[in-house]
Design an enzyme around this catalytic site. Structure first.
Site, PDB file in Angstrom:
ATOM      1  N   HIS A 170       1.069  -1.103  -0.524  1.00 55.12           N
ATOM      2  CA  HIS A 170      -0.257   0.018  -0.490  1.00 55.12           C
ATOM      3  C   HIS A 170       0.790   1.281  -0.138  1.00 55.12           C
ATOM      4  O   HIS A 170       0.951   2.729   1.253  1.00 55.12           O
ATOM      5  CB  HIS A 170      -0.580  -0.545   1.436  1.00 55.12           C
ATOM      6  CG  HIS A 170      -2.296   0.931   1.509  1.00 55.12           C
ATOM      7  ND1 HIS A 170      -2.041   2.295   1.456  1.00 55.12           N
ATOM      8  CD2 HIS A 170      -3.221   0.500   1.785  1.00 55.12           C
ATOM      9  CE1 HIS A 170      -3.281   2.506   1.506  1.00 55.12           C
ATOM     10  NE2 HIS A 170      -4.263   1.777   1.650  1.00 55.12           N
ATOM     11  N   GLU A 273      -1.252   1.235  -5.429  1.00 56.72           N
ATOM     12  CA  GLU A 273      -0.670   0.202  -4.797  1.00 56.72           C
ATOM     13  C   GLU A 273      -0.702  -1.243  -5.747  1.00 56.72           C
ATOM     14  O   GLU A 273      -1.867  -1.061  -5.987  1.00 56.72           O
ATOM     15  CB  GLU A 273      -1.734   0.528  -3.647  1.00 56.72           C
ATOM     16  CG  GLU A 273      -2.247   1.197  -3.217  1.00 56.72           C
ATOM     17  CD  GLU A 273      -3.170   1.399  -1.651  1.00 56.72           C
ATOM     18  OE1 GLU A 273      -3.907   2.797  -1.545  1.00 56.72           O
ATOM     19  OE2 GLU A 273      -3.907   0.429  -1.625  1.00 56.72           O
TER      20      GLU A 273
HETATM   21  O1  TA6 Z   1      -6.219   1.551  -0.470  1.00 52.60           O
HETATM   22  C1  TA6 Z   1      -6.906   2.548  -0.515  1.00 52.60           C
HETATM   23  C2  TA6 Z   1      -7.841   2.600   1.398  1.00 52.60           C
HETATM   24  O2  TA6 Z   1      -8.277   1.616   0.958  1.00 52.60           O
HETATM   25  C3  TA6 Z   1      -8.817   3.588   1.511  1.00 52.60           C
HETATM   26  O3  TA6 Z   1     -10.318   3.582   1.509  1.00 52.60           O
HETATM   27  C4  TA6 Z   1      -8.278   4.310   2.916  1.00 52.60           C
HETATM   28  O4  TA6 Z   1      -8.870   3.707   4.175  1.00 52.60           O
HETATM   29  C5  TA6 Z   1      -7.136   3.773   3.082  1.00 52.60           C
HETATM   30  O5  TA6 Z   1      -7.212   2.854   2.401  1.00 52.60           O
HETATM   31  C6  TA6 Z   1      -6.261   4.059   4.028  1.00 52.60           C
HETATM   32  O6  TA6 Z   1      -6.519   2.918   5.273  1.00 52.60           O
HETATM   33  P1  TA6 Z   1      -5.837   3.022   6.511  1.00 52.60           P
HETATM   34  O7  TA6 Z   1      -6.676   1.845   7.098  1.00 52.60           O
HETATM   35  O8  TA6 Z   1      -4.102   2.777   6.375  1.00 52.60           O
HETATM   36  O9  TA6 Z   1      -6.431   4.121   7.344  1.00 52.60           O
END
Ligand code: TA6
Length: 302
Positions: A170, A273
């Site tokens: 991510h 990601e």
């Molecule tokens: O990858 C995008 C996502 O799924 C968004 O929906 C947002 O929730 C982001 O990840 C960050 O998530 P986190 O749990 O790290 O705050």
């Protein structure tokens, strides 16, 4: 409490990789070699920073990131595993799985022939993790720090039955101004638009961002390019073993609500990601393994 002196004795590479206590008491390994530098937290085997030698940072880490054991860190390369996003059936389980919030073991550190540094980590499922994931699964993360950053996330199924995982690297990339950035490589791809009730759409042209953006591009193994005219650089994202690419920027309101983006932090980051999410989750047969591999490099943009 990690025995840092024992870690340095066993895995430290003098002048290249030093294990130390970082912010919030989280143990990190600081890497500096002739080709680049990085910081990796042992929690989550999470790359926090990376910059090729003599060049600006490529990986973004929030100035307001919180470093609390057991809590996710805003920025770097969080490892999402063994599911991506909310758990399919149990809403109380942590979004993006538990791999990024538990301590990983160091199992290797070496200097490669080209001067890059390779670090190897293993996730040992503790009781809390096994309660969420009752399968005999081995997870390793191999990180190579040089003029490129390579990460290989390896899931091995040591169980007698097949397992199905969602995973992602991510990655938060540093950009000069998200409003000037163009993301190429996803043209024509189908995607789920999480800002529009998850509706399935198709990408027309390059991706630009001018509002909260949260998209899961499906069935794509393509490289992506982040063109950043402000920094006069292009970030090339190569991937293997990833069928989805997620593009995310929280924009103003969401980033303020999240509380760990700092003042206008959203302007200087974009998540691209490399994942296996939604329809693209991966089933691994007993004894099988799955690699989610990425390589990040920068090139000048005239
Ligand atoms: O990858 C995008 C996502 O799924 C968004 O929906 C947002 O929730 C982001 O990840 C960050 O998530 P986190 O749990 O790290 O705050």
């Amino acid at each position: 409490m990690t025995d840092l002196s024992a870690l340095n004795a066993r895995f430290g590479l003098s002048g290249q990789a030093v294990f130390k206590q970082g912010s919030g008491g989280l143990d990190v390994v600081e890497v500096a070699n002739s080709r680049g530098s990085a910081t990796v937290a042992l929690q989550g085997a999470q790359v926090l920073t990376w910059a090729p030698r003599g060049l600006p940072p490529v990986i973004w880490l929030s100035r307001a990131a919180k470093f609390v054991p057991g809590k996710s860190i805003r920025g770097g390369v969080p490892v999402c595993w063994p599911w991506f996003g909310p758990h399919a059936t149990v809403a109380t389980l942590p979004a993006h799985g538990f791999a990024r919030t538990v301590p990983w073991e160091v199992i290797g550190a070496q200097t490669l022939a080209d001067g890059a540094t390779r670090l190897d980590f293993r996730l040992v499922l503790n009781e809390a993790a096994r309660a969420q994931w009752p399968h005999a699964t081995l997870l390793e993360c191999h990180i190579t720090v040089g003029t490129a950053l390579e990460i290989d996330l390896v899931t091995r199924n040591a169980d007698r039955s097949a397992i199905t995982i969602g995973d992602a690297l991510h990655t938060y990339f540093e950009v000069s101004d998200i409003r000037q950035v163009t993301i190429r490589g996803l043209e024509g791809c189908p995607y789920l638009d999480k800002m529009d009730a998850g509706k399935r759409k198709q990408q027309a042209g390059p991706v630009t961002i001018g509002a909260e953006t949260d998209r899961i591009y499906l069935d794509t193994g393509a490289d992506c390019l982040i063109d950043d005219p402000g920094l006069k650089r292009r970030i090339r994202i190569r991937k293997r073993g990833s069928h989805s690419t997620v593009v995310w920027n929280p924009w103003i309101e969401k980033s303020v609500k999240m509380g760990d983006f700092g003042e206008d932090g959203y302007l200087n980051m974009v998540c691209v990601e490399s994942a296996n999410a939604a329809d693209d989750v991966v089933t691994i047969a007993p004894g099988g393994e799955h690699h989610l591999w990425v390589r990040y490099e920068t090139e000048p943009m005239n």
